[in-house]
Design a protein around this motif. Structure first.
Motif, PDB file in Angstrom:
ATOM      1  N   TYR A  88       0.835  -1.195   0.000  1.00  0.00           N
ATOM      2  CA  TYR A  88       0.000   0.000   0.000  1.00  0.00           C
ATOM      3  C   TYR A  88       0.871   1.246   0.000  1.00  0.00           C
ATOM      4  CZ  TYR A  88      -3.578  -3.298   1.476  1.00  0.00           C
ATOM      5  OH  TYR A  88      -4.435  -4.372   1.535  1.00  0.00           O
ATOM      6  N   ALA A  89       0.365   2.285  -0.650  1.00  0.00           N
ATOM      7  CA  ALA A  89       1.033   3.581  -0.593  1.00  0.00           C
ATOM      8  C   ALA A  89       0.883   4.141   0.816  1.00  0.00           C
ATOM      9  CB  ALA A  89       0.396   4.532  -1.600  1.00  0.00           C
ATOM     10  N   ILE A  90       1.817   4.977   1.200  1.00  0.00           N
ATOM     11  CA  ILE A  90       1.716   5.764   2.424  1.00  0.00           C
ATOM     12  C   ILE A  90       1.492   7.192   1.951  1.00  0.00           C
ATOM     13  CG2 ILE A  90       2.907   6.629   4.465  1.00  0.00           C
ATOM     14  CD1 ILE A  90       4.517   4.011   4.511  1.00  0.00           C
ATOM     15  N   GLU A  91       0.398   7.801   2.378  1.00  0.00           N
ATOM     16  CA  GLU A  91       0.087   9.147   1.914  1.00  0.00           C
ATOM     17  C   GLU A  91       1.236  10.103   2.214  1.00  0.00           C
ATOM     18  OE1 GLU A  91      -3.766  10.619   3.025  1.00  0.00           O
ATOM     19  OE2 GLU A  91      -4.756   8.828   2.236  1.00  0.00           O
ATOM     20  N   GLY A  92       1.631  10.847   1.187  1.00  0.00           N
ATOM     21  CA  GLY A  92       2.703  11.827   1.329  1.00  0.00           C
ATOM     22  C   GLY A  92       4.101  11.251   1.186  1.00  0.00           C
ATOM     23  N   VAL A  93       4.216   9.942   0.893  1.00  0.00           N
ATOM     24  CA  VAL A  93       5.524   9.294   0.762  1.00  0.00           C
ATOM     25  C   VAL A  93       5.617   8.657  -0.618  1.00  0.00           C
ATOM     26  CG1 VAL A  93       7.052   7.486   1.667  1.00  0.00           C
ATOM     27  CG2 VAL A  93       5.637   8.825   3.235  1.00  0.00           C
ATOM     28  N   ASP A  94       6.696   8.928  -1.329  1.00  0.00           N
ATOM     29  CA  ASP A  94       6.931   8.300  -2.628  1.00  0.00           C
ATOM     30  C   ASP A  94       7.154   6.806  -2.384  1.00  0.00           C
ATOM     31  OD1 ASP A  94       8.178   7.234  -4.975  1.00  0.00           O
ATOM     32  OD2 ASP A  94       8.973   9.212  -5.465  1.00  0.00           O
ATOM     33  N   PRO A  95       6.470   5.922  -3.117  1.00  0.00           N
ATOM     34  CA  PRO A  95       6.677   4.484  -2.927  1.00  0.00           C
ATOM     35  C   PRO A  95       8.129   4.035  -3.120  1.00  0.00           C
ATOM     36  CG  PRO A  95       4.683   4.854  -4.171  1.00  0.00           C
ATOM     37  CD  PRO A  95       5.377   6.188  -4.058  1.00  0.00           C
ATOM     38  N   ALA A  96       8.929   4.820  -3.802  1.00  0.00           N
ATOM     39  CA  ALA A  96      10.348   4.499  -3.927  1.00  0.00           C
ATOM     40  C   ALA A  96      11.065   4.672  -2.588  1.00  0.00           C
ATOM     41  CB  ALA A  96      11.011   5.381  -4.987  1.00  0.00           C
ATOM     42  N   ASP A  97      10.455   5.441  -1.669  1.00  0.00           N
ATOM     43  CA  ASP A  97      11.054   5.679  -0.357  1.00  0.00           C
ATOM     44  C   ASP A  97      10.417   4.850   0.750  1.00  0.00           C
ATOM     45  OD1 ASP A  97      12.774   7.643  -1.410  1.00  0.00           O
ATOM     46  OD2 ASP A  97      11.212   9.156  -1.215  1.00  0.00           O
ATOM     47  N   GLY A  98       9.122   4.534   0.611  1.00  0.00           N
ATOM     48  CA  GLY A  98       8.462   3.771   1.660  1.00  0.00           C
ATOM     49  C   GLY A  98       7.090   3.298   1.228  1.00  0.00           C
ATOM     50  N   ILE A  99       6.681   2.169   1.768  1.00  0.00           N
ATOM     51  CA  ILE A  99       5.360   1.590   1.530  1.00  0.00           C
ATOM     52  C   ILE A  99       4.857   1.008   2.847  1.00  0.00           C
ATOM     53  CG2 ILE A  99       5.754   1.052  -0.911  1.00  0.00           C
ATOM     54  CD1 ILE A  99       6.222  -1.899  -0.050  1.00  0.00           C
ATOM     55  N   ALA A 100       3.608   0.605   2.841  1.00  0.00           N
ATOM     56  CA  ALA A 100       3.059  -0.140   3.973  1.00  0.00           C
ATOM     57  C   ALA A 100       2.676  -1.516   3.443  1.00  0.00           C
ATOM     58  CB  ALA A 100       1.835   0.576   4.539  1.00  0.00           C
ATOM     59  N   VAL A 101       2.875  -2.547   4.247  1.00  0.00           N
ATOM     60  CA  VAL A 101       2.523  -3.896   3.810  1.00  0.00           C
ATOM     61  C   VAL A 101       1.670  -4.588   4.855  1.00  0.00           C
ATOM     62  CG1 VAL A 101       4.568  -4.200   2.356  1.00  0.00           C
ATOM     63  CG2 VAL A 101       4.634  -4.964   4.715  1.00  0.00           C
ATOM     64  N   GLY A 102       0.733  -5.411   4.364  1.00  0.00           N
ATOM     65  CA  GLY A 102      -0.133  -6.172   5.239  1.00  0.00           C
ATOM     66  C   GLY A 102      -1.233  -6.815   4.426  1.00  0.00           C
ATOM     67  N   ASP A 103      -1.942  -7.733   5.049  1.00  0.00           N
ATOM     68  CA  ASP A 103      -3.033  -8.411   4.360  1.00  0.00           C
ATOM     69  C   ASP A 103      -4.220  -7.479   4.129  1.00  0.00           C
ATOM     70  OD1 ASP A 103      -1.615 -10.784   4.120  1.00  0.00           O
ATOM     71  OD2 ASP A 103      -2.332 -11.527   6.043  1.00  0.00           O
ATOM     72  N   THR A 104      -4.384  -6.461   4.977  1.00  0.00           N
ATOM     73  CA  THR A 104      -5.432  -5.461   4.818  1.00  0.00           C
ATOM     74  C   THR A 104      -4.830  -4.090   5.136  1.00  0.00           C
ATOM     75  OG1 THR A 104      -6.150  -5.475   7.127  1.00  0.00           O
ATOM     76  CG2 THR A 104      -7.180  -7.114   5.653  1.00  0.00           C
ATOM     77  N   PRO A 105      -5.480  -3.010   4.712  1.00  0.00           N
ATOM     78  CA  PRO A 105      -4.964  -1.680   5.061  1.00  0.00           C
ATOM     79  C   PRO A 105      -4.857  -1.480   6.575  1.00  0.00           C
ATOM     80  CG  PRO A 105      -6.607  -1.489   3.327  1.00  0.00           C
ATOM     81  CD  PRO A 105      -6.634  -2.926   3.800  1.00  0.00           C
ATOM     82  N   ALA A 106      -5.793  -2.023   7.332  1.00  0.00           N
ATOM     83  CA  ALA A 106      -5.777  -1.857   8.789  1.00  0.00           C
ATOM     84  C   ALA A 106      -4.598  -2.574   9.441  1.00  0.00           C
ATOM     85  CB  ALA A 106      -7.092  -2.360   9.394  1.00  0.00           C
ATOM     86  N   GLU A 107      -4.091  -3.627   8.795  1.00  0.00           N
ATOM     87  CA  GLU A 107      -2.971  -4.392   9.339  1.00  0.00           C
ATOM     88  C   GLU A 107      -1.624  -3.943   8.786  1.00  0.00           C
ATOM     89  OE1 GLU A 107      -3.890  -8.392   8.268  1.00  0.00           O
ATOM     90  OE2 GLU A 107      -5.412  -8.618   9.824  1.00  0.00           O
ATOM     91  N   ALA A 108      -1.633  -3.024   7.819  1.00  0.00           N
ATOM     92  CA  ALA A 108      -0.400  -2.639   7.129  1.00  0.00           C
ATOM     93  C   ALA A 108       0.580  -1.941   8.068  1.00  0.00           C
ATOM     94  CB  ALA A 108      -0.725  -1.746   5.942  1.00  0.00           C
ATOM     95  N   ALA A 109       1.850  -2.330   7.963  1.00  0.00           N
ATOM     96  CA  ALA A 109       2.934  -1.744   8.738  1.00  0.00           C
ATOM     97  C   ALA A 109       3.871  -1.012   7.785  1.00  0.00           C
ATOM     98  CB  ALA A 109       3.691  -2.838   9.490  1.00  0.00           C
ATOM     99  N   PRO A 110       4.461   0.101   8.228  1.00  0.00           N
ATOM    100  CA  PRO A 110       5.322   0.876   7.335  1.00  0.00           C
ATOM    101  C   PRO A 110       6.697   0.250   7.139  1.00  0.00           C
ATOM    102  CG  PRO A 110       5.341   1.843   9.517  1.00  0.00           C
ATOM    103  CD  PRO A 110       4.351   0.687   9.557  1.00  0.00           C
ATOM    104  N   LEU A 111       7.208   0.383   5.931  1.00  0.00           N
ATOM    105  CA  LEU A 111       8.549  -0.076   5.591  1.00  0.00           C
ATOM    106  C   LEU A 111       9.259   1.040   4.852  1.00  0.00           C
ATOM    107  CD1 LEU A 111       7.706  -3.604   4.134  1.00  0.00           C
ATOM    108  CD2 LEU A 111       8.365  -3.073   6.457  1.00  0.00           C
ATOM    109  N   ALA A 112      10.567   1.099   4.983  1.00  0.00           N
ATOM    110  CA  ALA A 112      11.372   2.101   4.289  1.00  0.00           C
ATOM    111  C   ALA A 112      12.318   1.402   3.311  1.00  0.00           C
ATOM    112  CB  ALA A 112      12.181   2.911   5.296  1.00  0.00           C
ATOM    113  N   ALA A 113      12.519   2.035   2.156  1.00  0.00           N
ATOM    114  CA  ALA A 113      13.463   1.486   1.181  1.00  0.00           C
ATOM    115  C   ALA A 113      14.843   1.490   1.800  1.00  0.00           C
ATOM    116  CB  ALA A 113      13.431   2.313  -0.092  1.00  0.00           C
ATOM    117  N   ARG A 114      15.590   0.436   1.469  1.00  0.00           N
ATOM    118  CA  ARG A 114      16.955   0.387   2.024  1.00  0.00           C
ATOM    119  C   ARG A 114      17.964   0.660   0.955  1.00  0.00           C
ATOM    120  NH1 ARG A 114      19.039  -5.661   3.178  1.00  0.00           N
ATOM    121  NH2 ARG A 114      18.674  -6.495   1.158  1.00  0.00           N
TER     122      ARG A 114
END
Length: 114
Positions: A88-114
């Motif tokens: 999932y996209a994180i509002e205000g964050v370019d997906p190249a820099d960070g995304i959220a992952v999870g089975d549903t939006p409510a379960e999504a946790a943030p991740l940062a590009a390494r």
């Protein structure tokens, strides 16, 4: 959709407990480089869990994958199996820099590009 801090922390704790997020290095080539635990791949980029505590989940981008990981080959049973989850996209964050992952939006946790 805004996720409460409590829900985020619980999700992040569960993610870290099941996948870990350590990165170690020994300086030696091919030995102890980077840990694969916690690494998620989406759109050709690798992401790791982040400590971002407040974020808003945006639109679903597609699927992210966790490859099978065995950072401890001398400890049978410690292998983390490969899996697929929602990206999932994180509002205000370019997906190249960070995304959220999870089975549903409510379960999504943030991740940062390494």
């Amino acid at each position: 959709m805004t996720i409460t801090r409590r829900a985020l922390l619980a999700t992040a704790a569960a993610l870290l407990a099941t996948t870990g997020c350590t990165v170690s290095g020994s300086g030696g080539e091919g030995h102890g480089s980077n840990s694969c635990a916690g690494v998620v791949t989406y759109d050709g980029r690798s992401y790791l869990p982040t400590e971002k505590s407040v974020f808003t989940v945006g639109e679903r981008l597609g699927n992210a994958t966790r490859k099978k990981c065995d950072d401890t080959p001398n400890h049978p049973g410690d292998t983390v199996p490969g899996s697929t989850t929602g990206a999932y996209a994180i509002e205000g964050v370019d997906p190249a820099d960070g995304i959220a992952v999870g089975d549903t939006p409510a379960e999504a946790a943030p991740l940062a590009a390494r």
